[in-house]
Design a protein around this motif. Structure first.
Motif, PDB file in Angstrom:
ATOM      1  N   SER A  29     -12.426  -5.284  -1.330  1.00  8.50           N
ATOM      2  CA  SER A  29     -11.897  -5.774   0.197  1.00  8.50           C
ATOM      3  C   SER A  29     -10.556  -6.236   0.217  1.00  8.50           C
ATOM      4  CB  SER A  29     -13.003  -6.839   0.572  1.00  8.50           C
ATOM      5  OG  SER A  29     -12.873  -8.006  -0.092  1.00  8.50           O
ATOM      6  N   TYR A  30     -10.236  -5.659   1.591  1.00 10.92           N
ATOM      7  CA  TYR A  30      -8.862  -5.833   1.714  1.00 10.92           C
ATOM      8  C   TYR A  30      -8.752  -6.555   3.416  1.00 10.92           C
ATOM      9  CZ  TYR A  30      -9.461  -1.423   3.747  1.00 10.92           C
ATOM     10  OH  TYR A  30     -10.215  -0.377   4.660  1.00 10.92           O
ATOM     11  N   GLY A  31      -9.807  -6.534   4.114  1.00 15.89           N
ATOM     12  CA  GLY A  31      -9.878  -6.834   5.528  1.00 15.89           C
ATOM     13  C   GLY A  31     -10.477  -8.281   5.406  1.00 15.89           C
TER      14      GLY A  31
ATOM     15  N   ALA B 212      -8.778  -3.923   9.975  1.00 13.34           N
ATOM     16  CA  ALA B 212      -7.757  -3.630   8.774  1.00 13.34           C
ATOM     17  C   ALA B 212      -8.298  -2.167   8.276  1.00 13.34           C
ATOM     18  CB  ALA B 212      -7.755  -4.781   7.688  1.00 13.34           C
ATOM     19  N   PHE B 213      -7.315  -1.264   7.787  1.00 20.03           N
ATOM     20  CA  PHE B 213      -7.503   0.091   7.033  1.00 20.03           C
ATOM     21  C   PHE B 213      -6.247   0.006   5.998  1.00 20.03           C
ATOM     22  CE2 PHE B 213      -8.909   0.586  11.471  1.00 20.03           C
ATOM     23  CZ  PHE B 213     -10.156   1.157  11.288  1.00 20.03           C
TER      24      PHE B 213
ATOM     25  N   GLU C 251      -1.664   6.560  -2.576  1.00 20.61           N
ATOM     26  CA  GLU C 251      -1.115   5.682  -3.532  1.00 20.61           C
ATOM     27  C   GLU C 251       0.371   5.583  -3.947  1.00 20.61           C
ATOM     28  OE1 GLU C 251      -2.905   3.552  -7.758  1.00 20.61           O
ATOM     29  OE2 GLU C 251      -3.286   5.851  -7.321  1.00 20.61           O
ATOM     30  N   ASP C 252       0.857   4.499  -3.609  1.00 16.74           N
ATOM     31  CA  ASP C 252       2.235   4.131  -3.995  1.00 16.74           C
ATOM     32  C   ASP C 252       2.592   2.953  -4.392  1.00 16.74           C
ATOM     33  OD1 ASP C 252       5.120   3.806  -3.848  1.00 16.74           O
ATOM     34  OD2 ASP C 252       5.338   5.313  -2.268  1.00 16.74           O
ATOM     35  N   GLU C 253       3.242   2.747  -5.561  1.00 22.02           N
ATOM     36  CA  GLU C 253       3.444   1.452  -6.346  1.00 22.02           C
ATOM     37  C   GLU C 253       4.276   0.420  -5.506  1.00 22.02           C
ATOM     38  OE1 GLU C 253       2.440   0.125  -9.076  1.00 22.02           O
ATOM     39  OE2 GLU C 253       1.078   1.940  -9.421  1.00 22.02           O
ATOM     40  N   LYS C 254       4.928   0.969  -4.338  1.00 21.26           N
ATOM     41  CA  LYS C 254       5.646   0.064  -3.609  1.00 21.26           C
ATOM     42  C   LYS C 254       4.744  -0.569  -2.719  1.00 21.26           C
ATOM     43  CE  LYS C 254       6.523   3.032   0.496  1.00 21.26           C
ATOM     44  NZ  LYS C 254       7.554   3.933   0.989  1.00 21.26           N
ATOM     45  N   HIS C 255       3.527  -0.342  -2.427  1.00 20.94           N
ATOM     46  CA  HIS C 255       2.748  -1.103  -1.457  1.00 20.94           C
ATOM     47  C   HIS C 255       1.841  -1.955  -2.444  1.00 20.94           C
ATOM     48  CE1 HIS C 255       3.552   1.480   1.605  1.00 20.94           C
ATOM     49  NE2 HIS C 255       2.986   2.842   1.006  1.00 20.94           N
ATOM     50  N   HIS C 256       1.674  -3.210  -1.914  1.00 25.46           N
ATOM     51  CA  HIS C 256       1.142  -4.332  -2.556  1.00 25.46           C
ATOM     52  C   HIS C 256       0.238  -4.911  -1.599  1.00 25.46           C
ATOM     53  CE1 HIS C 256       1.718  -7.470  -5.730  1.00 25.46           C
ATOM     54  NE2 HIS C 256       1.007  -8.364  -4.674  1.00 25.46           N
ATOM     55  N   THR C 257      -1.193  -4.580  -1.570  1.00 25.40           N
ATOM     56  CA  THR C 257      -2.138  -4.963  -0.683  1.00 25.40           C
ATOM     57  C   THR C 257      -3.134  -5.872  -1.428  1.00 25.40           C
ATOM     58  OG1 THR C 257      -1.961  -3.195   0.738  1.00 25.40           O
ATOM     59  CG2 THR C 257      -3.871  -4.377   0.944  1.00 25.40           C
TER      60      THR C 257
END
Length: 212
Positions: free
Chosen positions: A14-16, A76-77, A82-88
């Motif tokens: 989960s991220y939201g 949230a969505f 995918e990209d390693e620069k994103h950190h969620t």
């Protein structure tokens, strides 16, 4: 942690608002989460997760749409690239495959989706329904169990929308109490997310933290 070897388990990441454990358990056991406008029905199997842990997603987090659950404001969505620069930040819960499908059903307003998890693992992601959370993503494995989450199929191609104080507070609570992040890390993390940026200052976010 008691694992039934006859049961198929998966990680739900989960991220939201489900970063907050109490909010997520409303999807398992039913109930109305704090700040939400909707009573959740829960899963047919109301067993608690057998394990949980923090997980980092390398997908972009953003806020969009207008949720009836959350004051008709943004929720949230994550994007599909995918990209390693994103950190969620996410919280993953080890639950049964049946429970995961029940959670997806609740996120899709009670619509039952035909979910073939093995097929999704092969493809990486699959859109089962043109809806907010009708696209299932496979994020790899940990401890031998597959990790899944869900999002929309529009991949950031929508206007970003400010989340409500109640919704953002639920995420903040999850980041602080469930993931154990420091206040400054929470402020820095959320302040740049599309939908939050330009709508909440760092001081605004800090005030929401202090209200918890």
């Amino acid at each position: 942690m008691i694992i039934d070897k006859k049961t198929k388990y998966v990680w739900y990441a989960s991220y939201g608002s489900n970063l907050n454990r109490d909010r997520f358990l409303c999807y398992i056991r039913g109930g109305k989460p704090k700040g939400s406008e909707k009573e959740e029905i829960g899963c047919s199997d109301q067993s608690l997760p057998v394990n949980e842990a923090t997980h980092i997603m390398h997908y972009p987090l953003y806020f969009a749409k207008n949720s009836v659950r959350w004051q008709k404001q943004g929720v949230a969505f994550i994007g599909l690239s995918e990209d390693e620069k994103h950190h969620t930040y996410s919280r993953k819960y080890l639950i049964t495959a049946e429970q995961f499908m029940d959670v997806v059903k609740q996120e899709n307003n009670g619509v039952t989706l035909d979910i073939d998890l093995d097929e999704i693992m092969k493809q990486g992601f699959k859109t089962l329904r043109d809806s907010w959370y009708g696209t299932i993503l496979y994020l790899g494995k940990e401890d031998g169990y597959p990790i899944f989450t869900f999002t929309a199929d529009w991949d950031l191609d929508v206007p970003f929308v400010k989340p409500s104080n109640e919704y953002l507070s639920m995420i903040i609570s999850g980041l602080k109490t469930t993931l154990g992040l420091e206040d400054t890390a929470i402020v820095d993390y959320l302040s740049l997310k599309p939908g939050v940026a330009g709508n909440y200052s760092k001081n605004d976010i800090d005030e929401l933290i202090n209200r918890l």
